[in-house]
Design an enzyme around this catalytic site. Structure first.
Site, short mmCIF file in Angstrom:
data_model
loop_
_atom_site.label_atom_id
_atom_site.label_comp_id
_atom_site.label_asym_id
_atom_site.label_seq_id
_atom_site.Cartn_x
_atom_site.Cartn_y
_atom_site.Cartn_z
N HIS A 1 0.88 -1.18 0.00
CA HIS A 1 0.00 0.00 0.00
C HIS A 1 0.91 1.22 0.00
O HIS A 1 1.92 1.25 0.70
CB HIS A 1 -0.88 0.05 1.25
CG HIS A 1 -1.49 1.42 1.44
ND1 HIS A 1 -2.61 1.82 0.76
CD2 HIS A 1 -1.07 2.50 2.17
CE1 HIS A 1 -2.89 3.07 1.07
NE2 HIS A 1 -1.97 3.52 1.93
N GLU B 1 -2.74 9.07 7.01
CA GLU B 1 -2.41 7.64 7.13
C GLU B 1 -1.24 7.41 8.10
O GLU B 1 -1.25 6.44 8.86
CB GLU B 1 -2.11 7.05 5.75
CG GLU B 1 -3.36 7.02 4.87
CD GLU B 1 -3.10 6.44 3.48
OE1 GLU B 1 -1.93 6.20 3.12
OE2 GLU B 1 -4.08 6.24 2.75
#
Ligand code: UDP
Ligand code: MG
Length: 153
Positions: free
Chosen positions: A115, A126
C-alpha cells in the site's frame, strides 16, 4: 520534506519480499524514518479502506490484510509521496509496468504487495493512523549533498 506511508502487505510477507521492497526505496535515496510490524484490526482497516466500503469485495480485501502481520514504514524525501506511488505501480499487478514493485512481483489486483499513500494530504492522515508521534524519527540523513542540489532542499 514530505513523508509517506508504505504498508508491506501479507502478500509480500508470505512471499519473502520484505527486504526487496525496503531495498528499492532505500536505493532510490529515500530515508526510512519509521518502521514496525503490526497486526491490523478490522477497525483500522474499515477506516483505512473507507473509500472502498460500498464495494462488494470490501470484506475480502480487509480479510486479506489480516492474514499475517504487516510492516508499516514511513519514507521521507522530496516529493516522496509521488515517488513511492510511482515505484509501486498501478493497483492491478497484471497491468503495472515492469520495473515497478507491483509490475515485477504481482499478478493480482488484491495481492499487490504494497500500500502507498496517494496524496500528500492522505499521507499525513495515514501516517497518524498507523504511527504514534514517538515512532517517527527526525534525524539528518547523511550525504544529503549527494542526493540533492543545494537549491532543491
Ligand atoms: N482492491 C481490490 N480490488 C479492486 C480495487 C482494490 O482487491 O477492484 C484492493 C487492492 O489490494 C488495492 C486496495 O484494495 O491495493 C486499495 O484500493 P485502492 O483503489 O486504494 O488502490 P491502491 O491505492 O492500493 O492502488
Ligand atoms: Mg489507495
Amino acid at each position: 520534506m514530505e513523508k509517506t506511508l508504505v504498508i508491506i502487505k501479507p502478500s509480500a510477507i508470505e512471499r519473502g519480499l520484505i527486504g526487496e521492497v525496503i531495498h528499492r526505496f532505500e536505493r532510490k535515496g529515500l530515508q526510512l524514518c519509521g518502521m514496525k510490524m503490526m497486526q491490523l484490526s478490522d477497525e483500522i482497516l474499515i477506516e483505512h479502506y473507507a473509500h472502498l466500503a460500498q464495494r462488494t469485495f470490501f470484506k475480502r480485501i480487509k480479510d486479506s490484510m489480516m492474514i499475517t502481520p504487516v510492516i508499516v514504514c514511513c519514507w521521507k524525501g522530496l516529493h516522496s509521496v509521488h515517488i513511492v506511488r510511482t515505484m509501486a505501480g498501478v493497483t492491478n499487478g497484471r497491468e503495472a509496468a515492469q520495473g515497478t514493485i507491483r509490475g515485477d512481483f504481482s499478478v493480482s489486483v488484491q495481492e499487490n504487495i504494497v500500500h502507498t499513500s496517494d496524496t500528500v494530504e492522505n499521507a499525513k492522515i495515514e501516517l497518524a493512523r498507523f504511527f504514534n508521534d514517538n515512532e517517527i524519527f527526525e534525524f539528518e540523513q547523511s550525504g544529503l549533498g549527494f542526493l540533492y542540489a543545494n537549491d532543491e532542499i
